[in-house]
Design a protein around this motif. Structure first.
Motif, PDB file in Angstrom:
ATOM      1  N   UNK A   1       0.830  -1.189   0.000  1.00 11.49           N
ATOM      2  CA  UNK A   1       0.000   0.000   0.000  1.00 11.49           C
ATOM      3  C   UNK A   1       0.867   1.242   0.000  1.00 11.49           C
ATOM      4  N   UNK A   2       0.376   2.273  -0.686  1.00 11.98           N
ATOM      5  CA  UNK A   2       1.153   3.505  -0.798  1.00 11.98           C
ATOM      6  C   UNK A   2       1.023   4.338   0.471  1.00 11.98           C
TER       7      UNK A   2
ATOM      8  N   UNK B   1      -1.445  16.792  -1.179  1.00 12.92           N
ATOM      9  CA  UNK B   1      -1.976  18.126  -1.457  1.00 12.92           C
ATOM     10  C   UNK B   1      -2.561  18.693  -0.174  1.00 12.92           C
ATOM     11  N   UNK B   2      -2.695  19.982  -0.134  1.00 12.98           N
ATOM     12  CA  UNK B   2      -3.262  20.627   1.049  1.00 12.98           C
ATOM     13  C   UNK B   2      -4.774  20.631   0.938  1.00 12.98           C
ATOM     14  N   UNK B   3      -5.476  20.009   1.892  1.00 14.27           N
ATOM     15  CA  UNK B   3      -6.950  20.009   1.822  1.00 14.27           C
ATOM     16  C   UNK B   3      -7.497  21.429   1.922  1.00 14.27           C
ATOM     17  N   UNK B   4      -8.638  21.692   1.301  1.00 16.00           N
ATOM     18  CA  UNK B   4      -9.250  23.020   1.417  1.00 16.00           C
ATOM     19  C   UNK B   4      -9.565  23.365   2.871  1.00 16.00           C
ATOM     20  N   UNK B   5      -9.517  24.633   3.168  1.00 13.56           N
ATOM     21  CA  UNK B   5      -9.790  25.099   4.531  1.00 13.56           C
ATOM     22  C   UNK B   5     -11.245  25.536   4.678  1.00 13.56           C
ATOM     23  N   UNK B   6     -12.092  25.150   3.744  1.00 10.05           N
ATOM     24  CA  UNK B   6     -13.496  25.534   3.791  1.00 10.05           C
ATOM     25  C   UNK B   6     -14.191  24.907   4.987  1.00 10.05           C
ATOM     26  N   UNK B   7     -15.128  25.645   5.567  1.00 11.06           N
ATOM     27  CA  UNK B   7     -15.930  25.139   6.678  1.00 11.06           C
ATOM     28  C   UNK B   7     -17.061  24.283   6.115  1.00 11.06           C
ATOM     29  N   UNK B   8     -17.257  23.072   6.643  1.00 11.92           N
ATOM     30  CA  UNK B   8     -18.277  22.170   6.064  1.00 11.92           C
ATOM     31  C   UNK B   8     -19.673  22.770   6.051  1.00 11.92           C
ATOM     32  N   UNK B   9     -20.114  23.353   7.178  1.00 10.10           N
ATOM     33  CA  UNK B   9     -21.471  23.870   7.239  1.00 10.10           C
ATOM     34  C   UNK B   9     -21.665  25.034   6.279  1.00 10.10           C
ATOM     35  N   UNK B  10     -20.658  25.897   6.157  1.00 14.52           N
ATOM     36  CA  UNK B  10     -20.778  27.058   5.276  1.00 14.52           C
ATOM     37  C   UNK B  10     -20.799  26.653   3.809  1.00 14.52           C
ATOM     38  N   UNK B  11     -19.810  25.890   3.385  1.00 12.29           N
ATOM     39  CA  UNK B  11     -19.664  25.605   1.959  1.00 12.29           C
ATOM     40  C   UNK B  11     -20.666  24.550   1.498  1.00 12.29           C
TER      41      UNK B  11
ATOM     42  N   UNK C   1      -4.148  10.703  -4.566  1.00 14.75           N
ATOM     43  CA  UNK C   1      -3.429  11.646  -5.417  1.00 14.75           C
ATOM     44  C   UNK C   1      -2.331  10.954  -6.203  1.00 14.75           C
ATOM     45  N   UNK C   2      -1.536  10.099  -5.535  1.00 16.43           N
ATOM     46  CA  UNK C   2      -0.331   9.548  -6.153  1.00 16.43           C
ATOM     47  C   UNK C   2      -0.600   8.327  -7.018  1.00 16.43           C
ATOM     48  N   UNK C   3      -1.415   7.400  -6.547  1.00 22.57           N
ATOM     49  CA  UNK C   3      -1.623   6.176  -7.318  1.00 22.57           C
ATOM     50  C   UNK C   3      -2.276   6.427  -8.675  1.00 22.57           C
TER      51      UNK C   3
END
Length: 339
Positions: free
Chosen positions: A41-42, A51-61, A320-322
């Motif tokens: 497994x990788x 990658x950097x996950x988005x910083x969006x708030x779940x309830x807002x977006x 992302x990589x595989x």
């Protein structure tokens, strides 16, 4: 009785074969056996995301996605209801569109941090940027939806209200679907790789929400357009979801597992149940209201499920990589064949 002399055996039996040679010999000797060593497994360095996950708030977006879709599809439903002589359904859909788009903008501004950031996005019109296009769409759609609702509720300026309602109906589907393009334009694997199906999924989910709202609030004699819109949206959404899961392969795992997978299963179950109730109970006001509530909840669960699945795929480096490695191998193979 004496032991056999090792020198009498075939010298090839005493060779320590490795690599390709050993593999070939094992295949010759034992056809059909599976390797005992599991596939590795990788993992990335220290298990950190690639990658950097988005910083969006779940309830807002996620709430912004749901409310924007509800608003856009409700404007289209209101125009159809008004043109076919269903005034209560048209009025309810127009009021719902104004309320939903207002709350969606509030959620977006809350995630941005301050209103000036939304206003700054209107300084330049950039067709290649989904965020820029979306900001201008909201700026055009909001006043049109508001003008149509005010005219219908107050009874003033009916011609101007009709034109505003038609304008909102034209721009409404774009408001409902542009967020799918915005998500697909990111590097998040579950969103980016689903760029073909996400717009259909989002527009279908928006139609389900608007149809559900119409079923829940309009008189029974005026609910036929809402029922038809909900059925068409459900077919579109479920078909797009199945096609996306089949095409994405391993990248579709977040849509089936974890929090995102649970929400997507809840959404599918509620959609099927809501449509069945709406069709079978078309003569019952209580069943129509129940079906509408289920469809509204299903649409919200779809948007939250897509959001959570994307965040999970961004956190796990293998998504992302595989796929990148597979694409590189496929490209090398195609170049070798061409050469």
């Amino acid at each position: 009785m004496t032991a056999p002399d090792p020198r009498d055996s075939d010298p090839r039996d005493r060779e320590a074969l490795t690599g390709v040679a050993a593999g070939r010999r094992r295949r010759r000797e034992r056809r059909g056996e599976q390797p005992m060593v599991p596939k590795a497994e990788f993992t990335s360095y220290y298990g950190r995301p690639v990658i950097k996950p988005p910083v969006w708030k779940p309830l807002d977006i996620a709430g912004y996605l749901f409310l924007g879709g509800l608003a856009g599809a409700s404007s289209a439903l209101a125009a159809g209801a008004g043109l076919t002589g269903r005034p209560t359904l048209a009025r309810n859909a127009q009021v719902a569109a104004v309320g939903a788009i207002g709350l969606s903008v509030v959620a977006l501004v809350h995630d941005l941090g301050r209103p000036a950031r939304f206003v700054n996005m209107l300084r330049v019109a950039k067709p290649s940027s989904p965020m820029s296009v979306g900001s201008w769409l909201l700026s055009v759609y909001g006043p049109l939806a508001g003008g149509a609702a005010v005219s219908t509720v107050t009874g003033r300026l009916p011609r101007l209200g009709l034109l505003a309602g038609l304008g909102a109906a034209v721009t409404g589907p774009a408001v409902a679907g542009y967020t799918a393009v915005l998500f697909a334009d990111t590097a998040v694997p579950a969103w980016h790789d689903g760029h073909r199906e996400l717009p259909f999924l989002f527009v279908g989910s928006a139609a389900v929400a608007a149809g559900g709202l119409g079923l829940a609030t309009a008189p029974l004699r005026e609910t036929w357009p809402a029922r038809f819109l909900a059925c068409a949206g459900a077919v579109t959404e479920l078909t797009a979801s199945r096609l996306m899961n089949r095409r994405l392969g391993m990248v579709a795992e977040p849509y089936r597992t974890g929090r995102g997978g649970r929400l997507m299963r809840i959404a599918e179950t509620l959609t099927v149940a809501g449509i069945a109730t709406a069709v079978l109970g078309h003569r019952s006001r209580a069943l129509s209201a129940l079906a509408g509530t289920a469809l509204l909840t299903a649409s919200a669960a779809t948007r939250f499920g897509v959001f959570e699945a994307g965040m999970d795929s961004a956190r796990d480096p293998k998504y992302t990589s595989l796929p990148q490695r597979e694409r590189l191998r496929a490209g090398e193979g195609s170049r070798a064949v061409t050469g």
